[in-house]
Design an enzyme around this catalytic site. Sequence first.
Site, PDB file in Angstrom:
ATOM      1  N   GLU A   1       0.860  -1.189   0.000  1.00 20.08           N
ATOM      2  CA  GLU A   1       0.000   0.000   0.000  1.00 20.08           C
ATOM      3  C   GLU A   1       0.890   1.231   0.000  1.00 20.08           C
ATOM      4  O   GLU A   1       1.635   1.470   0.958  1.00 20.08           O
ATOM      5  CB  GLU A   1      -0.901  -0.006   1.243  1.00 20.08           C
ATOM      6  CG  GLU A   1      -1.727   1.262   1.383  1.00 20.08           C
ATOM      7  CD  GLU A   1      -2.461   1.347   2.717  1.00 20.08           C
ATOM      8  OE1 GLU A   1      -2.764   0.296   3.319  1.00 20.08           O
ATOM      9  OE2 GLU A   1      -2.707   2.480   3.161  1.00 20.08           O
TER      10      GLU A   1
ATOM     11  N   ARG B   1       0.129  10.446   0.349  1.00 19.91           N
ATOM     12  CA  ARG B   1       0.373  11.548   1.284  1.00 19.91           C
ATOM     13  C   ARG B   1       1.584  12.368   0.914  1.00 19.91           C
ATOM     14  O   ARG B   1       1.981  13.229   1.693  1.00 19.91           O
ATOM     15  CB  ARG B   1       0.696  11.017   2.679  1.00 19.91           C
ATOM     16  CG  ARG B   1      -0.291  10.141   3.259  1.00 19.91           C
ATOM     17  CD  ARG B   1       0.171   9.753   4.646  1.00 19.91           C
ATOM     18  NE  ARG B   1      -0.611   8.620   5.019  1.00 19.91           N
ATOM     19  CZ  ARG B   1      -0.352   7.821   6.022  1.00 19.91           C
ATOM     20  NH1 ARG B   1       0.682   8.041   6.780  1.00 19.91           N
ATOM     21  NH2 ARG B   1      -1.134   6.810   6.271  1.00 19.91           N
TER      22      ARG B   1
ATOM     23  N   THR C   1      -4.567   5.893   1.968  1.00 21.01           N
ATOM     24  CA  THR C   1      -4.920   7.261   2.344  1.00 21.01           C
ATOM     25  C   THR C   1      -5.796   7.916   1.279  1.00 21.01           C
ATOM     26  O   THR C   1      -5.634   9.099   0.946  1.00 21.01           O
ATOM     27  CB  THR C   1      -3.665   8.140   2.634  1.00 21.01           C
ATOM     28  OG1 THR C   1      -2.668   7.355   3.303  1.00 21.01           O
ATOM     29  CG2 THR C   1      -4.021   9.306   3.538  1.00 21.01           C
TER      30      THR C   1
ATOM     31  N   LYS D   1     -11.036  -2.011   6.493  1.00 16.49           N
ATOM     32  CA  LYS D   1      -9.833  -1.583   7.218  1.00 16.49           C
ATOM     33  C   LYS D   1     -10.298  -1.066   8.575  1.00 16.49           C
ATOM     34  O   LYS D   1     -11.178  -0.200   8.638  1.00 16.49           O
ATOM     35  CB  LYS D   1      -9.116  -0.478   6.443  1.00 16.49           C
ATOM     36  CG  LYS D   1      -8.057   0.256   7.262  1.00 16.49           C
ATOM     37  CD  LYS D   1      -7.085   1.028   6.423  1.00 16.49           C
ATOM     38  CE  LYS D   1      -6.290   2.007   7.274  1.00 16.49           C
ATOM     39  NZ  LYS D   1      -5.015   2.393   6.693  1.00 16.49           N
TER      40      LYS D   1
HETATM   41  C1  3PG Z   1      -1.169   4.600   8.303  1.00 12.25           C
HETATM   42  O1  3PG Z   1      -2.050   4.844   7.501  1.00 12.25           O
HETATM   43  O2  3PG Z   1      -0.330   5.410   8.695  1.00 12.25           O
HETATM   44  C2  3PG Z   1      -1.132   3.217   8.770  1.00 12.25           C
HETATM   45  O3  3PG Z   1      -2.199   2.971   9.540  1.00 12.25           O
HETATM   46  C3  3PG Z   1       0.163   2.813   9.365  1.00 12.25           C
HETATM   47  O4  3PG Z   1       0.124   2.869  10.726  1.00 12.25           O
HETATM   48  P1  3PG Z   1       1.431   2.470  11.531  1.00 12.25           P
HETATM   49  O5  3PG Z   1       2.508   3.440  11.094  1.00 12.25           O
HETATM   50  O6  3PG Z   1       1.049   2.648  12.957  1.00 12.25           O
HETATM   51  O7  3PG Z   1       1.785   1.052  11.154  1.00 12.25           O
END
Ligand code: 3PG
Length: 215
Positions: A43, A47, A71, A131
């Site tokens: 993924e 961002r 995101t 999710k």
């Molecule tokens: C995110 O979108 O930042 C994810 O949920 C990752 O979370 P993490 O950095 O706590 O694994």
Amino acid sequence: MSLPSPLSLLAKAPVVPVVVIERLADAVPLARALVDGGLPLIEITLRTPVALEAVRAVAAQVEGAVVGAGTVVERAQIEAALEAGATFLVSPGTTPALAEAFAALQVPVMAGCATASEAMRLFEMGFEVLKFFPAEASGGAGFLKSIAGPLPHLRFCPTGGIGPGNVMDYLSLPNVLAVGGSWVVPNEAIRSGDFAKVHALAAAAATLKRAATFA
Ligand code: 3PG
């Protein structure tokens, strides 16, 4: 209603690396390290300014990678992500407009939710795997264990605050198909080009056993 299911994707690996790409040049070697380590589902979060180009580069150049866009928070991002080559989409939460846009797509989506009501509503719309985000802050594995009683049909890919110390709390639950996390792609390793480190973290994560079945 039946929407494209993420089930067969998630069957490929117990962990979905959640990647933030700051420098486009990192995308391909990082993805190769993940795929070679045994984590083909990746993924890439939308961002950073180069995120879409990173999706495009990985989709075009990394054999075996199944790259998705994360995101996703508004409709406008969807077309761009798919055009870049994303084969699945992930959202941190799901507004009514976003849910409607996702429901019209031909690619698997893991729509974000954090409560029983949100999860029930998305399931009603046809989203088969959700999710759960932010997982640790929203009740963690305890929450998922608790809702498996009344809502055994709901299945999740939790993300947010998951790491080596608690990942098995999640993967040992029958309603957790896989988890997402950034711990396999540490910022320092990416910044310093230490893709051997990423490979090693991916290889360890790829061996994790899960309780869920994929029938
Ligand atoms: C995110 O979108 O930042 C994810 O949920 C990752 O979370 P993490 O950095 O706590 O694994």
